[in-house]
Design an enzyme around this catalytic site. Structure first.
Site, mmCIF file in Angstrom:
data_model
loop_
_atom_site.group_PDB
_atom_site.id
_atom_site.type_symbol
_atom_site.label_atom_id
_atom_site.label_comp_id
_atom_site.label_asym_id
_atom_site.label_seq_id
_atom_site.Cartn_x
_atom_site.Cartn_y
_atom_site.Cartn_z
ATOM 1 N N THR A 163 43.089 34.193 34.392
ATOM 2 C CA THR A 163 43.339 33.315 35.531
ATOM 3 C C THR A 163 42.947 31.875 35.201
ATOM 4 O O THR A 163 42.114 31.624 34.326
ATOM 5 C CB THR A 163 42.551 33.770 36.775
ATOM 6 O OG1 THR A 163 41.160 33.479 36.614
ATOM 7 C CG2 THR A 163 42.702 35.276 37.002
ATOM 8 N N CYS A 164 43.575 30.945 35.918
ATOM 9 C CA CYS A 164 43.213 29.524 35.857
ATOM 10 C C CYS A 164 43.401 28.972 34.442
ATOM 11 O O CYS A 164 44.484 29.048 33.886
ATOM 12 C CB CYS A 164 41.773 29.351 36.355
ATOM 13 S SG CYS A 164 41.293 27.658 36.737
ATOM 14 N N ILE A 165 42.336 28.423 33.836
ATOM 15 C CA ILE A 165 42.409 27.827 32.502
ATOM 16 C C ILE A 165 42.303 28.878 31.403
ATOM 17 O O ILE A 165 42.645 28.626 30.245
ATOM 18 C CB ILE A 165 41.291 26.771 32.325
ATOM 19 C CG1 ILE A 165 41.438 25.953 31.031
ATOM 20 C CG2 ILE A 165 39.916 27.434 32.358
ATOM 21 C CD1 ILE A 165 42.643 25.048 31.012
#
Length: 254
Positions: A163-165
């Site tokens: 998820t995300c970065i």
């Protein structure tokens, strides 16, 4: 009447066994997922809301989760009120134990053979402690155990969720992987880290544009990604997107 009562008792017990995953003497094992943390706190560790969302969705799906983190010093420690570095130094495993409520093991103990899949929540810790992307961008180095885990799960054809970065980890370690960190344009601040998409392409990976409530599934590598806090939006939308990621991850296990 006594005979009828016994029949009713055995019927009820049979139903309880079936709903408990037990039928005709056999036990249905819960899927086992490893969750890899990078500290505790968005600016220097795992994003707490993302880690919690992953745990909630996995729990709701009846998954058994074990948590891991590298036993290494953090890149630095951030005062989350002032946004400034602070002392003293902290350890990634020790800080991650805050999210895990103490039930956590060193990442060096994580073996693909023991699990059905692995999940990496985001937060700057993924780009600071699991790799050096926050400083070096596409030319970053990845923690040795992180790279080992990613390659082992891919080699065993077991799904990986990020998820995300955190998808930058896959971009660096798994050649040609398809991932998403959202959009490649900032769109008036909605996607403040949009430049990451270009960095992913520089690594030889392919970036796929997705909204925050979506996930991208790379069927070839069994990598599932969702933008999460790469988008400046409402918390429930991030929670929902992570749910989509988890759902698709579990489907790849079947």
């Amino acid at each position: 009447m006594l005979r009828n009562a016994r029949k009713l008792f055995h019927l009820k017990r049979s139903l309880v066994q079936q709903t408990s995953g037990i039928h005709t003497g056999s036990t249905i094992m819960s899927p086992k997922i490893a969750l890899v943390l990078s500290g505790c706190g968005v600016y220097d560790g795992s994003e707490v809301h993302e880690a919690s969302a992953c745990l909630v969705h996995l729990s709701r799906a009846g998954v058994s989760v074990s948590m891991f983190a590298p036993d290494i010093p953090q890149m630095h420690v951030i005062d989350h009120i002032k946004g400034e570095e602070m002392q003293p130094a902290r350890n990634v495993l020790t800080e991650s134990a805050r999210i895990a409520r103490g039930n956590i093991k060193p990442l060096s103990d994580l073996q693909s053979a023991d699990f059905d899949g692995v999940v990496f929540p985001g937060g700057f810790g993924a780009a600071k402690n699991l790799c050096s992307w926050a400083v070096d961008g596409p030319s970053c180095t990845v923690n040795q155990n992180v790279e080992r885990v990613l390659k082992a799960f891919q080699g065993d054809s077991k799904p990986i969720g990020l998820t995300c970065i955190a998808p930058v980890l896959a971009a660096k370690c798994l050649p040609g992987v398809e991932v998403t960190v959202g959009h490649s344009e900032e769109e008036d601040g909605k996607w403040p880290y949009a430049g990451t998409a270009g960095g992913i392409e520089q690594c030889g990976a392919k970036h796929i544009a997705k909204d925050v409530t979506e996930a991208h599934v790379d069927l070839k590598t069994k990598v599932v990604t969702t933008p999460a806090f790469m988008c400046d939006t409402d918390l429930h939308k991030i929670f929902d997107g992570i749910g989509i990621m988890v759902d698709n991850l579990l489907k790849l296990m079947k």
